[in-house]
Design a protein around this motif. Structure first.
Motif, short mmCIF file in Angstrom:
data_model
loop_
_atom_site.label_atom_id
_atom_site.label_comp_id
_atom_site.label_asym_id
_atom_site.label_seq_id
_atom_site.Cartn_x
_atom_site.Cartn_y
_atom_site.Cartn_z
N VAL A 72 94.77 23.98 78.56
CA VAL A 72 94.81 23.15 77.35
C VAL A 72 95.86 22.04 77.43
CG1 VAL A 72 93.88 24.89 75.79
CG2 VAL A 72 96.33 24.82 76.21
N THR A 73 96.84 22.19 78.30
CA THR A 73 97.93 21.20 78.33
C THR A 73 97.62 19.96 79.16
OG1 THR A 73 98.98 22.53 80.08
CG2 THR A 73 99.74 22.86 77.83
N PRO A 74 96.90 20.04 80.29
CA PRO A 74 96.63 18.81 81.05
C PRO A 74 95.78 17.83 80.26
CG PRO A 74 96.19 20.76 82.39
CD PRO A 74 96.36 21.22 80.98
N ALA A 75 96.04 16.55 80.50
CA ALA A 75 95.31 15.51 79.77
C ALA A 75 93.81 15.59 80.00
CB ALA A 75 95.83 14.14 80.18
N GLY A 76 93.38 16.00 81.18
CA GLY A 76 91.96 16.04 81.50
C GLY A 76 91.30 17.38 81.22
N SER A 77 91.95 18.24 80.45
CA SER A 77 91.40 19.57 80.18
C SER A 77 90.03 19.46 79.52
CB SER A 77 92.34 20.35 79.27
OG SER A 77 91.72 21.51 78.78
N SER A 78 89.08 20.25 80.04
CA SER A 78 87.72 20.22 79.47
C SER A 78 87.66 20.88 78.10
CB SER A 78 86.74 20.91 80.43
OG SER A 78 87.13 22.24 80.67
N TYR A 79 88.74 21.54 77.68
CA TYR A 79 88.75 22.13 76.33
C TYR A 79 88.50 21.06 75.27
CZ TYR A 79 90.47 24.24 72.00
OH TYR A 79 90.59 24.69 70.70
N TYR A 80 89.04 19.87 75.51
CA TYR A 80 88.93 18.80 74.52
C TYR A 80 87.54 18.16 74.47
CZ TYR A 80 93.91 19.52 74.33
OH TYR A 80 95.13 20.10 74.17
N ASP A 81 86.67 18.58 75.39
CA ASP A 81 85.28 18.13 75.35
C ASP A 81 84.40 19.01 74.47
OD1 ASP A 81 85.90 16.11 77.18
OD2 ASP A 81 85.47 17.39 78.91
N LEU A 82 84.98 20.12 73.98
CA LEU A 82 84.16 21.09 73.24
C LEU A 82 83.86 20.65 71.81
CD1 LEU A 82 85.82 24.44 74.39
CD2 LEU A 82 83.84 23.27 75.37
#
Length: 335
Positions: free
Chosen positions: A223-233
């Protein structure tokens, strides 16, 4: 004839026999000669050579050691399983520095672990994600399995690897089983809407199947990296980084944010999830995570601290980085 008092006849004979046994063992196991070759070179019969080698075994003169080229991985597996209380830890040797190649290698190994445990009649519940998709890509079963594959979360619009229905269908097709589809979003708009969706018979039936699965296959998200796929959910997540950081989130599991100890964070989007919970996942008889890479080190450690998984598949570099924190916290042997 008078014998030398220092060397009784029996001792001489025993020494000579031991020497012959030793020579036969060296020629056979060290020099790699066949028994017939030893017999020819020493002027003995093959039966005698065979008897000498057997006597050497009986006397404990032979120790066989198998040195695997992946010995470091096996040691990491042992340490990881012990530190995290895992039933299975599978650590893949580093074959490439390319992230995609590393993920493909880990996915193929995870597919092998799944097949080693799978039996007809099983239900597999899965999440979406790159790790699970890599496992599906690596599946190459020798036969068809009469199994069911069930989503453990609701749906997300986006890349195919985030579409849990698509990933479930691909897995079922490769295994020769049946895929069940969920027709609810991963995040409800409100807590009340989540309650309504969970109570719908179609959603409830799918999630009940997932909760009572025999095997679970899930990704471990960062969740911390800028490119985390979590933020695509979900569209709201990208604008919610400050609240996510304030919650202490270090990992994502089944779209739930977890803190460093593996506990579900107090975060409003967690309350709107349509998904199996980490606590429910931990009750599945065999739940395995698939994750690899520097961004997954902290998340893997958090998920393992929470004891949500019974199996983990990763690579040497990732396992080596995950271990120190876990081993420092693990109880001493026998305590």
């Amino acid at each position: 004839m008078r014998h030398d008092d220092r060397t009784p006849t029996g001792d001489v004979r025993q020494y000579d026999l031991t020497r012959r046994i030793y020579r036969a063992l060296v020629m056979h196991y060290v020099e790699g000669l066949k028994q017939a070759e030893i017999a020819r070179l020493t002027g003995q019969s093959i039966a005698t050579v065979s008897r000498l080698i057997k006597q050497g075994h009986d006397l404990g003169m032979v120790e066989i050691t198998v040195r695997a080229p992946f010995q470091p991985s096996l040691e990491l597996e042992r340490r990881l399983a012990r530190a995290a209380g895992l039933m299975e830890a599978l650590v893949v040797p580093n074959l490439s520095t390319n992230d995609e190649v590393a993920l493909a290698s880990v996915g193929e190994a995870a597919a092998g672990l799944l097949l080693s445990r799978l039996k007809d009649g099983d239900t597999i519940c899965i999440s979406g994600g790159k790790g699970v998709s890599a496992l599906v890509a690596g599946l190459n079963p020798a036969r068809r399995y009469d199994v069911s594959v069930v989503p453990a979360t609701g749906l997300v619009e986006g890349p195919l690897y985030t579409d849990v229905n698509y990933v479930a269908a691909q897995m079922a097709e490769k295994l020769g089983g049946r895929a069940h589809r969920i027709h609810a979003p991963m995040f409800a708009d409100t807590v009340d809407q989540r309650a309504m969706l969970i109570d719908m018979r179609s959603t409830r039936d799918i999630l009940d199947r997932a909760r009572h699965a025999d095997i679970a296959v899930v990704g471990v998200g960062s969740v911390t990296p800028a490119g985390s796929s979590y933020y695509d959910l979900h569209p709201e997540l990208a604008d919610d980084r400050t609240e996510i950081e304030r919650s202490g989130a270090e990992a994502e599991l089944l779209a739930h944010l977890l803190d460093g100890a593996g506990r579900v964070c107090r975060y409003q989007m967690n309350d709107r999830l349509v998904a199996v919970t980490p606590a429910e996942l931990s009750r599945v008889p065999f739940s395995m995570g698939v994750a690899v890479g520097p961004a997954k080190i902290g998340p893997i450690r958090a998920v393992l601290r929470g004891r949500h998984l019974k199996g983990l598949v990763t690579d040497e570099t990732t396992a080596d980085a995950v271990l120190p924190g876990l081993e420092a916290e693990a109880p001493a042997a026998g305590s």
